[in-house]
Scaffold this motif. Sequence first.
Motif, PDB file in Angstrom:
ATOM      1  N   TYR A 235       0.820  -1.224   0.001  1.00 53.03           N
ATOM      2  CA  TYR A 235      -0.077   0.038  -0.076  1.00 53.03           C
ATOM      3  C   TYR A 235       0.778   1.313   0.170  1.00 53.03           C
ATOM      4  O   TYR A 235       0.319   2.444  -0.574  1.00 53.03           O
ATOM      5  N   PHE A 236       2.319   1.235   0.389  1.00 49.95           N
ATOM      6  CA  PHE A 236       2.962   2.217   0.283  1.00 49.95           C
ATOM      7  C   PHE A 236       3.066   2.785  -1.002  1.00 49.95           C
ATOM      8  O   PHE A 236       3.786   3.584  -1.277  1.00 49.95           O
ATOM      9  N   LYS A 237       2.746   2.173  -2.244  1.00 45.72           N
ATOM     10  CA  LYS A 237       2.599   2.565  -3.463  1.00 45.72           C
ATOM     11  C   LYS A 237       1.721   4.034  -3.524  1.00 45.72           C
ATOM     12  O   LYS A 237       2.289   4.816  -4.395  1.00 45.72           O
ATOM     13  N   LEU A 238       0.865   4.229  -2.714  1.00 45.14           N
ATOM     14  CA  LEU A 238       0.103   5.155  -2.712  1.00 45.14           C
ATOM     15  C   LEU A 238       0.844   6.623  -2.132  1.00 45.14           C
ATOM     16  O   LEU A 238       0.498   7.571  -2.601  1.00 45.14           O
ATOM     17  N   ILE A 239       1.944   6.353  -1.520  1.00 42.02           N
ATOM     18  CA  ILE A 239       2.891   7.480  -1.177  1.00 42.02           C
ATOM     19  C   ILE A 239       4.178   7.428  -1.468  1.00 42.02           C
ATOM     20  O   ILE A 239       5.154   7.839  -0.860  1.00 42.02           O
ATOM     21  N   GLU A 240       4.156   6.705  -2.642  1.00 41.91           N
ATOM     22  CA  GLU A 240       5.777   6.447  -3.209  1.00 41.91           C
ATOM     23  C   GLU A 240       6.593   7.744  -3.558  1.00 41.91           C
ATOM     24  O   GLU A 240       7.689   7.815  -3.297  1.00 41.91           O
ATOM     25  N   ASP A 241       5.975   8.984  -3.653  1.00 43.70           N
ATOM     26  CA  ASP A 241       6.577  10.287  -3.846  1.00 43.70           C
ATOM     27  C   ASP A 241       7.187  10.962  -2.695  1.00 43.70           C
ATOM     28  O   ASP A 241       8.150  11.617  -2.817  1.00 43.70           O
ATOM     29  N   LYS A 252       7.958   2.821  -8.064  1.00 43.26           N
ATOM     30  CA  LYS A 252       7.361   3.195  -9.436  1.00 43.26           C
ATOM     31  C   LYS A 252       7.817   2.029 -10.551  1.00 43.26           C
ATOM     32  O   LYS A 252       7.154   2.233 -11.803  1.00 43.26           O
ATOM     33  N   ALA A 253       8.364   1.044 -10.253  1.00 47.50           N
ATOM     34  CA  ALA A 253       8.627   0.077 -11.272  1.00 47.50           C
ATOM     35  C   ALA A 253       7.791  -1.185 -10.841  1.00 47.50           C
ATOM     36  O   ALA A 253       7.919  -1.909 -11.862  1.00 47.50           O
ATOM     37  N   ILE A 254       6.891  -1.245  -9.980  1.00 43.06           N
ATOM     38  CA  ILE A 254       6.204  -2.307  -9.674  1.00 43.06           C
ATOM     39  C   ILE A 254       5.462  -2.936 -10.769  1.00 43.06           C
ATOM     40  O   ILE A 254       5.109  -4.226 -10.904  1.00 43.06           O
ATOM     41  N   ALA A 255       4.708  -2.073 -11.628  1.00 37.50           N
ATOM     42  CA  ALA A 255       4.092  -2.578 -12.712  1.00 37.50           C
ATOM     43  C   ALA A 255       4.596  -3.550 -13.695  1.00 37.50           C
ATOM     44  O   ALA A 255       4.033  -4.290 -14.460  1.00 37.50           O
ATOM     45  N   GLN A 256       6.030  -3.680 -13.695  1.00 36.97           N
ATOM     46  CA  GLN A 256       6.541  -4.304 -14.638  1.00 36.97           C
ATOM     47  C   GLN A 256       7.101  -5.948 -14.004  1.00 36.97           C
ATOM     48  O   GLN A 256       7.595  -6.667 -14.735  1.00 36.97           O
ATOM     49  N   ALA A 257       6.449  -5.924 -12.844  1.00 35.56           N
ATOM     50  CA  ALA A 257       6.548  -7.295 -12.313  1.00 35.56           C
ATOM     51  C   ALA A 257       5.648  -8.377 -12.973  1.00 35.56           C
ATOM     52  O   ALA A 257       4.590  -7.942 -13.604  1.00 35.56           O
ATOM     53  N   ASP A 258       5.890  -9.886 -12.809  1.00 35.98           N
ATOM     54  CA  ASP A 258       5.062 -10.748 -13.305  1.00 35.98           C
ATOM     55  C   ASP A 258       3.861 -10.971 -12.559  1.00 35.98           C
ATOM     56  O   ASP A 258       2.711 -11.320 -12.962  1.00 35.98           O
ATOM     57  N   SER A 259       4.091 -10.750 -11.244  1.00 35.89           N
ATOM     58  CA  SER A 259       3.009 -11.222 -10.201  1.00 35.89           C
ATOM     59  C   SER A 259       3.266 -10.381  -8.804  1.00 35.89           C
ATOM     60  O   SER A 259       4.523  -9.827  -8.667  1.00 35.89           O
ATOM     61  N   ILE A 260       2.193 -10.203  -8.310  1.00 38.20           N
ATOM     62  CA  ILE A 260       2.296  -9.168  -6.978  1.00 38.20           C
ATOM     63  C   ILE A 260       1.456  -9.916  -5.864  1.00 38.20           C
ATOM     64  O   ILE A 260       0.326 -10.141  -6.175  1.00 38.20           O
ATOM     65  N   VAL A 261       2.009  -9.844  -4.897  1.00 40.17           N
ATOM     66  CA  VAL A 261       1.018 -10.343  -3.395  1.00 40.17           C
ATOM     67  C   VAL A 261       1.051  -9.028  -2.522  1.00 40.17           C
ATOM     68  O   VAL A 261       1.697  -8.339  -2.487  1.00 40.17           O
ATOM     69  N   ILE A 262      -0.289  -8.811  -1.942  1.00 42.17           N
ATOM     70  CA  ILE A 262      -0.518  -7.575  -1.114  1.00 42.17           C
ATOM     71  C   ILE A 262      -1.557  -8.176  -0.058  1.00 42.17           C
ATOM     72  O   ILE A 262      -2.138  -9.072  -0.447  1.00 42.17           O
ATOM     73  N   ASP A 263      -1.385  -7.795   1.291  1.00 41.12           N
ATOM     74  CA  ASP A 263      -2.087  -8.408   2.371  1.00 41.12           C
ATOM     75  C   ASP A 263      -3.018  -7.027   2.853  1.00 41.12           C
ATOM     76  O   ASP A 263      -2.679  -6.406   3.543  1.00 41.12           O
ATOM     77  N   PRO A 264      -4.447  -7.097   2.178  1.00 44.03           N
ATOM     78  CA  PRO A 264      -5.247  -6.020   2.949  1.00 44.03           C
ATOM     79  C   PRO A 264      -5.394  -6.292   4.432  1.00 44.03           C
ATOM     80  O   PRO A 264      -5.835  -5.261   5.244  1.00 44.03           O
TER      81      PRO A 264
END
Length: 456
Positions: A235-241, A252-264
């Motif tokens: 969720y720190f993607k939201l405050i990456e700046d 900023k590069a995370i969209a280039q991954a093949d898969s992502i896991v996050i825990d709500p």
Amino acid sequence: MTRDRTLELLSRAAAVLDREFGHLPGFESERATASDASSLQAVLDETARRLGDNYPYFHPLYAGQMLKPPHPVARAAYALAMTINPNNHARDGGRASSEMEIEAVREIAGMFGWTEYLGHLTSGGTMANLEALWVASQTQGTATHRRIVGSEQAHYTHNRISSVLKLQYSSVQADACGRMRLDSLEDELRKGDVGTVVVTLGTTAIGAVDPLPEILKLREKYDFRVHVDAAYGGYFKLIEDVLDEPAQAAYKAIAQADSIVIDPHKHGLQPYGCGCVLFRDPAVGLFYKHDSPYTYFSSKDLHLGEISLECSRAGAAAVALWATQKLLPLQPDGEFADALAKSRRAALDLDRRLRTDSRFEALAGCVPELDIVVWKMKAESTQGSSALAQSVFSACARRNLHLALVQLPQFWFGSAGSSRELGTCLRSVLMKPEHEVWLDRIWDELCGACSEMENG
């Protein structure tokens, strides 16, 4: 919002839900009736007393492990859904909740910049990571290039998961900031048998962020899948700046991954268990293909059970997540993101105070990348420092300040001697936004515990 107010709002929502089914003929339920009220009350009272034997995870003075209270709307929405108890394995088991899961997952994928993807909720991060690594193994078929590697600071379950999948797992050394060392990674890649690299954005020990952009460059040379385990830090993607380099570059590069896991159920304000797995290529859904004699004929639309290793899953988890994101959208300038920024500021504040106090040693080469702070007690030896950390941990608990203990390499603190020697350190996960305003009190209790130790 007070607990009484939440219960009042839940009662009103329950009446709305009852009206949705008001057209059905009445029947006598076998559930507890009014005549059972005294027995029910007695059991609930005993349950409440038993639950009192817990650390106060909900309170700002609990600043130890990764435990964050669910948002009131999540608790209420979960309870409301439990009156129906939907199952999100198939649409006829969770019609509305399946739609809510699809919508909630779409918003999470959008946070990472994905509009084309395959994804769903899971019972937690371990199951989500299992699915991601299982899909990775399926894409590689029977090829020999299937070894999985991750940082020595990656979550320990990756080793277990690889064992379950009957794949070899190897650890890559981490640097003094807890990030994967690129030179050590390339040593493994040169062996020619690595199929997947696990990149951690937010290690559970110190919140370290692996150097994703540089790892993606290595992918161009060595051809492997990149799985991002952002179970804690996603969720720190939201405050990456507002993050420091290189963490900002990694997000900023995370969209280039093949898969992502996050825990709500960590920073996403959800009850346990609620994880989420996302795949950049929707075609991986073919690996889930199976036949069922009864669950897949009530709709022509996609069933969540067709893209999940799990079968029965709590639809209430999807309802709670959907409701939370409806109230607190995943926007960089929104209230949800602001709470993350408060947690990070609290961590930086605590780290700054530790560095100016002669009793403590903070990480030598880096400040907290997210909202986890670690430090060691200053002593003449690792053994002495470890023993002192244990004593301060206990003294803090007596003052109702609850920290955590962690084993860390001593060279991370600039200590002389064996660079790989482990010592017991103190750790604080400041993941509640209230921690920012409670930092003075937390600091006073920590210093008071230390003075207590000094005065015998």
